[in-house]
Design an enzyme around this catalytic site. Structure first.
Site, mmCIF file in Angstrom:
data_model
loop_
_atom_site.group_PDB
_atom_site.id
_atom_site.type_symbol
_atom_site.label_atom_id
_atom_site.label_comp_id
_atom_site.label_asym_id
_atom_site.label_seq_id
_atom_site.Cartn_x
_atom_site.Cartn_y
_atom_site.Cartn_z
ATOM 1 N N ASP A 1 24.148 -36.798 9.247
ATOM 2 C CA ASP A 1 25.287 -37.344 8.595
ATOM 3 C C ASP A 1 25.176 -36.851 7.141
ATOM 4 O O ASP A 1 24.369 -36.658 6.346
ATOM 5 C CB ASP A 1 25.619 -38.791 8.721
ATOM 6 C CG ASP A 1 26.753 -39.181 8.814
ATOM 7 O OD1 ASP A 1 27.012 -40.479 9.541
ATOM 8 O OD2 ASP A 1 27.558 -38.485 8.215
HETATM 9 C C1 GLC Z 1 30.671 -38.984 7.657
HETATM 10 C C2 GLC Z 1 30.718 -39.636 9.117
HETATM 11 C C3 GLC Z 1 30.491 -38.764 10.151
HETATM 12 C C4 GLC Z 1 31.167 -37.337 9.749
HETATM 13 C C5 GLC Z 1 30.444 -36.695 8.515
HETATM 14 C C6 GLC Z 1 31.343 -35.680 7.899
HETATM 15 O O1 GLC Z 1 30.268 -39.948 6.781
HETATM 16 O O2 GLC Z 1 29.648 -40.690 9.226
HETATM 17 O O3 GLC Z 1 30.636 -39.060 11.436
HETATM 18 O O4 GLC Z 1 31.114 -36.498 10.664
HETATM 19 O O5 GLC Z 1 30.274 -37.796 7.283
HETATM 20 O O6 GLC Z 1 32.537 -36.146 7.518
#
Ligand code: GLC
Length: 732
Positions: free
Chosen positions: A264
């Site tokens: 993430d």
């Molecule tokens: C965010 C979310 C994740 C997302 C990523 C990119 O913090 O937790 O679900 O795909 O970052 O935006």
């Protein structure tokens, strides 16, 4: 002689690694995947392999330009392809050709209990991601609905691991048939937003394997998902983005995952752990890409120069790097370098139709006294639509799943089209301010004026549609925060109460992705749970309310009467939200209806519940045998009759229980379901299979799934609280 030999050997090498049309093997689409991976890897330098493991921009990771191996482009999100983001920031790049189709949020998809529809959904959103030249779509989210306060429940598939698994698999297959990788997320135990970046989750192995992992396991073993996203939180003291048990042992060894683990954004915290504990691509560490350090941020990433140093010093074996590079190359050859890769499609009628069908099949009719609904267009001439959610855009906001859409039909648009503009007055009733990530912005309007005007509009009307619920603001249905109350926010409970004093004909339409308390329920003739339905919201809602479509959705999670009734809130702070460092899932395997059934707490609405404009009669269920061996399949059948005068579809459910188990087991657990379409008066024989091995519990002594011999009880049901009949069988 020696020279001749080396020439011959050289020739042979060239021969094997270039196919007949003199193209290197890795560039030849007709070659088997693993041979292409092997060939590409053999041509790469140490630095090029390390480069593959990190971001080069906000949403892309390095390719190998020298070899013509493209970079990987990723995009949110689970219910639509996010607008283009700037190279080095979270800002929109403000392109003019990236307004997408917004599909319903995944709680709605789960509420359809329709696996074919989930495949259609995956195909459609995969086509949009493909057309927008994305190689990884960052979805679906399958984290289990543990607490009603979790800000991201709307993005996921409810409280039951079996339902989440059955809906996730076809979605992923649909996405990947477009040459776009699914990225099932957030692996694992990201079941709240409070302290999501570090909270250290602790729970039993049984709860881990029986509740929180099944949807991920099915995504890997059945859907063969090509990537998975590590969660932000910790699990047993290690961050999930580099967690030895979750990634090396369970995911890559036990489940034989051959794809890519992506973090993430900002989920990486340590180079050696990232190297050794299963991480493959690091995204979003220095969120602006330009760290405060002297050099360019991306080179400072944990898996960038620091990783290269460890490799050069021999502190991390080259085999670790080669495994990462192999996985990343495999994903590239499955996507951007795939032979005959489809071209996708963007914002077309087929996608709108799919979005609308999912919305129509996911809306749940919770209450309908005296067939108050459906309402024909001619029945009322003075209709008041009240509530900000009748007009507020619900495709933007909510965090990373926010969308820039080609269009969005609001509930008010849909109702005006259905009942005639001249017959409808709109009154906002309350206002909530703009959706700003991470902050609550107080609205400017005078709330009392809005409130009083709405009550007046209700007084003058023959019928009221109250369109309220939650929204995509911070501390509502939104990432990076949890709700702070289980009740409807923005003074809606009082507004509904005052409206009911002046008008009894009130239909409450809840636009939300979470359960809420309903103190006004007994006084309202009809209630619809209308999820975040996407671009086709108003059309789907109007089709249900007018009766053009018969509602068939069922709840993917329970609605407790009050928050304290919920398992996650029955063991004090350490259980939710934790003590800011550690957290313990003390309700263990008893999540959702497993808790309500076993503790005999009556929920406001049970898991799997949903009404229809018709009625169904379930026949007595029978099994094909009395006794089964552990490797056999139980065939269950029963008749289902549509006893009303409207065609419809019914999500039938099969639950199982083991009355005398050697361990605590939930009162019952969902083990099969199907969506059966029936014309008015029609009867069908429903046949559903349950594998005996799926009756197992996770034995945390032997660390394996165990089916104990003895009696099992199977139920056919219309919901977790509406058992129709039972069958007892013996497992040898
Ligand atoms: C965010 C979310 C994740 C997302 C990523 C990119 O913090 O937790 O679900 O795909 O970052 O935006």
């Amino acid at each position: 002689m020696k020279k001749l030999k080396s020439i011959l050997l050289g020739l042979l090498t060239v021969m094997t690694l270039t196919s007949q049309n003199n193209v290197p093997v890795y560039l030849d689409n007709s070659q088997p995947l693993e041979l292409r991976v092997k060939d590409a890897l053999s041509k790469m330098t140490l630095e090029e392999k390390v480069k593959l493991c990190t971001a080069q921009s906000k949403f892309s990771s390095h390719g190998v330009p020298r070899l013509g191996i493209p970079e990987i482009w990723m995009s949110d999100g689970p219910h639509g392809v996010r607008e283009e983001i700037e190279w080095d920031s979270w800002n929109a790049a403000k392109w003019t050709n990236d307004s997408c189709t917004a599909f319903p949020a995944l709680t709605c998809l789960a509420a359809t209990f329709n696996t074919q529809l989930s495949r259609d959904y995956g195909v459609a959103i995969g086509e949009e991601a493909r057309y927008r030249r994305k190689d990884i779509l960052l979805g679906p989210g399958v984290n289990i609905y543990r607490t009603p306060l979790n800000g991201r429940n709307f993005e996921y598939m409810g409280e039951d691991p079996y339902l989440a698994a059955r809906i996730a698999v076809p979605y992923i297959k649909g996405v990947q048939q477009n040459g776009v990788a699914g990225c099932v997320k957030h692996y694992a135990l990201n079941n709240q937003e409070v302290w999501r970046g570090h909270i250290n989750v602790n729970l039993s192995d049984r709860a881990l394997h029986e509740i929180y992992l099944p949807a991920f396991k099915a995504s890997v073993e059945e859907a063969e998902v090509w990537s998975i996203m590590g969660a932000y939180n910790q699990f047993r003291g290690q961050h999930c983005c580099h967690n030895e048990l979750l990634l090396n042992k369970i995911l890559k060894a036990d489940w034989k995952f051959d794809g890519v683990v992506v973090t993430d954004w900002g989920g990486t915290h340590d180079t050696k752990q990232a190297a050794l504990y299963g991480l493959d691509i690091e995204m979003g560490s220095y969120t602006n890409g330009l760290s405060s350090k002297a050099t360019f941020g991306y080179n400072d990433y944990y898996l960038a120069n620091p990783f290269l140093e460890l490799l050069k010093k021999g502190e991390v074996p080259m085999s670790v790097l080669d495994d990462k590079a192999r996985r990343i190359l495999r994903l590239i050859f499955r996507t951007s370098m795939m032979g005959n890769r489809p071209y996708g499609r963007f914002v077309c009628d087929d996608h709108s139709n799919t979005a609308r069908r999912v919305a129509e099949e996911g809306i749940v009719l919770l209450k309908n006294d005296k067939q108050f609904l459906p309402i024909s267009a001619a029945r009322f001439k003075k209709i008041a639509v009240i509530g900000e959610n009748a007009t507020r855009s619900m495709t933007e906001g909510g965090g990373s799943s926010t969308l820039k859409v080609k269009y969005e039909i609001s509930p008010l648009d849909g109702l005006q089209k259905a009942y005639g503009l001249q017959n409808i007055v709109y009154s906002k009733g309350y206002s909530t301010g703009p959706s700003v990530y991470g902050r609550v912005i107080e609205p400017k309007e005078n709330q009392k004026e809005l409130f009083d005007a709405a009550v007046l509009a209700a007084k003058d009307a023959e019928l009221v549609f109250f369109v309220g619920g939650l929204n995509k603001n911070h501390e509502q249905d939104c990432e990076a925060g949890d709700r702070t109350t289980y009740n409807l926010p923005f003074n809606q409970d009082n507004l509904i109460r005052e409206i009911l004093k002046v008008n009894k004909n009130v239909v409450v339409v809840l636009v939300s992705g979470n359960a809420i308390a309903m103190p006004w329920l007994k006084d309202v003739p009809a209630v619809l749970q209308s999820w975040y339905l996407g671009s086709e919201s108003g059309n789907a809602l109007a089709n249900i309310i007018t009766g053009k479509v018969n509602p068939s959705g069922k709840l993917p999670f329970s609605f407790p009467v009050k928050l304290e009734d919920s398992g996650a809130h029955a063991f004090g702070e350490i259980s939710y939200p934790g003590d800011s460092i550690n957290q313990e899932y003390k309700e263990d395997i008893l999540v959702g209806y497993r808790w309500f059934d076993t503790k005999k707490i009556k929920p406001l609405f049970p898991f799997g519940f949903g009404l229809s404009y018709t009625t169904y009669e379930y026949g007595k269920m029978s099994a094909d045998k009395k006794q089964y061996a552990a490797d056999e399949t139980i065939q269950l059948s029963f008749t289902l009759k549509n006893t009303g005068n409207v065609d419809g579809a019914e999500a039938v459910q099969i639950y199982a229980s083991q009355p005398k188990a050697s361990v605590v087991r939930p009162a019952k657990e969902l083990k099969a379901f199907d969506k059966i379409s029936l014309k008015a008066g029609e009867t069908k024989t429903v046949v559903l299979n349950v594998k005996v091995k799926d009756l197992a519990f996770f034995n945390d002594k032997t660390h394996s799934w165990t089916v104990e011999p003895g009696e099992f009880v199977l139920y056919n049901a219309a919901s977790a609280a509406e058992i129709k009949s039972t069958v007892k069988i013996q497992v040898k």
